[in-house]
Design a protein around this motif. Structure first.
Motif, PDB file in Angstrom:
ATOM      1  N   HIS A  49     -23.057  66.949  15.430  1.00 52.10           N
ATOM      2  CA  HIS A  49     -21.905  66.811  14.535  1.00 52.10           C
ATOM      3  C   HIS A  49     -22.052  67.770  13.371  1.00 52.10           C
ATOM      4  CE1 HIS A  49     -19.571  65.095  11.149  1.00 52.10           C
ATOM      5  NE2 HIS A  49     -18.701  64.854  12.107  1.00 52.10           N
ATOM      6  N   TYR A  51     -19.440  70.524  10.502  1.00 50.34           N
ATOM      7  CA  TYR A  51     -18.141  71.025  10.070  1.00 50.34           C
ATOM      8  C   TYR A  51     -18.136  72.548  10.148  1.00 50.34           C
ATOM      9  CZ  TYR A  51     -17.876  66.270   8.339  1.00 50.34           C
ATOM     10  OH  TYR A  51     -17.895  64.895   8.257  1.00 50.34           O
ATOM     11  N   GLY A  57     -11.445  69.637  10.034  1.00 44.82           N
ATOM     12  CA  GLY A  57     -12.108  68.414   9.614  1.00 44.82           C
ATOM     13  C   GLY A  57     -13.048  68.657   8.455  1.00 44.82           C
ATOM     14  N   ASP A  62     -13.167  62.299   6.975  1.00 43.05           N
ATOM     15  CA  ASP A  62     -13.893  61.405   7.880  1.00 43.05           C
ATOM     16  C   ASP A  62     -14.200  60.063   7.222  1.00 43.05           C
ATOM     17  OD1 ASP A  62     -13.816  63.269   9.865  1.00 43.05           O
ATOM     18  OD2 ASP A  62     -15.945  63.791   9.816  1.00 43.05           O
ATOM     19  N   LYS A  66     -12.772  56.566   8.761  1.00 43.14           N
ATOM     20  CA  LYS A  66     -13.652  55.477   9.189  1.00 43.14           C
ATOM     21  C   LYS A  66     -13.326  54.170   8.480  1.00 43.14           C
ATOM     22  CE  LYS A  66     -17.469  58.450  10.637  1.00 43.14           C
ATOM     23  NZ  LYS A  66     -18.828  58.955  10.340  1.00 43.14           N
TER      24      LYS A  66
END
Length: 393
Positions: A49, A51, A57, A62, A66
């Motif tokens: 993961h 950016y 994103g 995020d 979430k």
């Protein structure tokens, strides 16, 4: 790392800290650097993961996603630059030329415009039907119908959709049920628990709650649809601002407290308005005189939320006198602020409709929508008493 002349070649790492920040850091960087092409491949191909470019994103989006995923009970949501961006991502990102979509006949004004003008221009057929009448929606279905879009509680007449009935209809016909949950919020209603396939929010409103953020959110229970939505949002540049996401998270921390306070005051204000001379009708879901009262009590578990609508006797002159007399209240086409706001659909959200079409929806020149805020209930009722008196004098 600095060159021999002392110029900055790349940023030094942040100073080490054995502690961590209590507030989520704001990450405004547009670009993120990777060590190697292989490392970048690992990110794009999902092995790690990270950016890359903030349109694709960023950390603050995020965090907000979430939080809302947890509220709605569904992972994989996407934050967009506005509530209408979320609506547009669903309609334009999932439908194609030749498809047909059914919309509730009472939707937010811009959603109505999208249905009436933009989708047909792209070859996507649209029909509006009463979401409280499953038989009427069923009659509007065609072989090419792919989606039904409704608001759990409609803007601005607070009609309550038959979500359970629509969900069963959509399941039987293999059609996506999309629910705009902005008015009700996850605190008032959880559409996935009632069979919805996709849920939309305007975070701008009660979730963020301070009239200083413009964001939207969309999540589907099908992971493949979430991927399609995410790709469309990135491609069309609907990405949200990190700063707006950072502010929204701050607002969401107090959301449940604000929701309960505003809802309690809305109940008091609705009952108070109903007793004032010059008020033709009051619309609030938990009142026994609401046309959908029984459905509202069952679907919303007795929660009426913070929106109240009412109709004054008299036309535009009475409406003007009312807003002038509502001392301390903002007359503004928004909702969900910490302060109570007044909206007049005929001159704002639904002004694009003809007078005849507004009349069919019950939106007269004396119709107002109230977004109840956090003021003292007794003081708020006194302000409305004076404003209604000014409108009827």
């Amino acid at each position: 790392m600095r060159n021999s002349k002392g110029s900055l070649m790349r940023p030094d790492p942040l100073p080490f800290s054995a502690s961590h920040p209590v507030v989520t850091p704001l990450s405004p960087s547009v670009v993120y650097a990777s060590d190697t092409p292989d490392a970048l491949d690992d990110q794009y191909e999902g092995r790690v993961h990270g950016y890359t470019y903030s349109r694709e994103g960023h950390p603050n989006a995020d965090v907000v996603a979430k939080r809302l995923d947890a509220m709605e009970g569904m992972p994989g949501g996407v934050v967009t630059g506005s509530g209408m961006a979320a609506v547009s991502a669903v309609l334009l990102g999932l439908l194609k030329t030749g498809d047909h979509v059914i919309g509730g006949n009472q939707l937010y004004g811009r959603s109505m415009r999208l249905m009436a003008e933009d989708l047909p221009r792209l070859g996507i057929a649209t029909t509006l039907a009463d979401p409280g009448d499953v038989a009427a929606v069923d009659a509007a279905i065609r072989p090419e119908t792919k989606m039904i879009l409704v608001e759990a509680v409609s803007n601005p007449t607070l009609a309550v959709a038959d979500i359970d009935g629509l969900a069963q209809l959509c399941k039987d016909r293999d059609i996506l049920l999309v629910v705009d949950n902005t008015f009700t919020t996850p605190r008032g209603f959880r559409p996935f628990d009632h069979g919805a396939d996709i849920v939309i929010h305007s975070i701008t409103k009660l979730l963020a709650g301070h009239s200083d953020v413009m964001l939207g959110y969309v999540v589907a229970k099908d992971a493949e649809i979430n991927t399609r939505l995410s790709v469309y949002v990135v491609t069309t540049g609907m990405t949200p601002s990190p700063f707006d996401c950072w502010l929204a998270e701050r607002g969401m921390l107090s959301f449940e407290l604000r929701f309960e306070r505003a809802q309690a005051t809305a109940v008091t204000l609705a009952d108070h308005l109903a007793g004032l001379p010059g008020v033709k009708r009051v619309i609030y879901p938990t009142r026994k005189d609401h046309p959908d009262h029984e459905r509202a009590m069952a679907l919303l578990d007795g929660k009426g939320c913070n929106m109240v609508s009412f109709e004054l006797e008299g036309g535009r002159a009475a409406a003007n006198a009312f807003t002038r007399g509502a001392d301390g209240l903002n007359f503004a086409p928004t909702l969900g602020d910490v302060g109570t706001t007044l909206s007049h659909p005929a001159s704002s959200s639904h002004r694009a409709l003809s007078a005849e079409d507004r009349a069919k929806l019950g939106l007269s020149e004396g119709f107002f929508r109230i977004s109840v805020g956090l003021e003292d209930p007794e003081t708020l009722c006194a302000v409305f008493t004076e404003a209604v008196a000014a409108a009827t004098s």
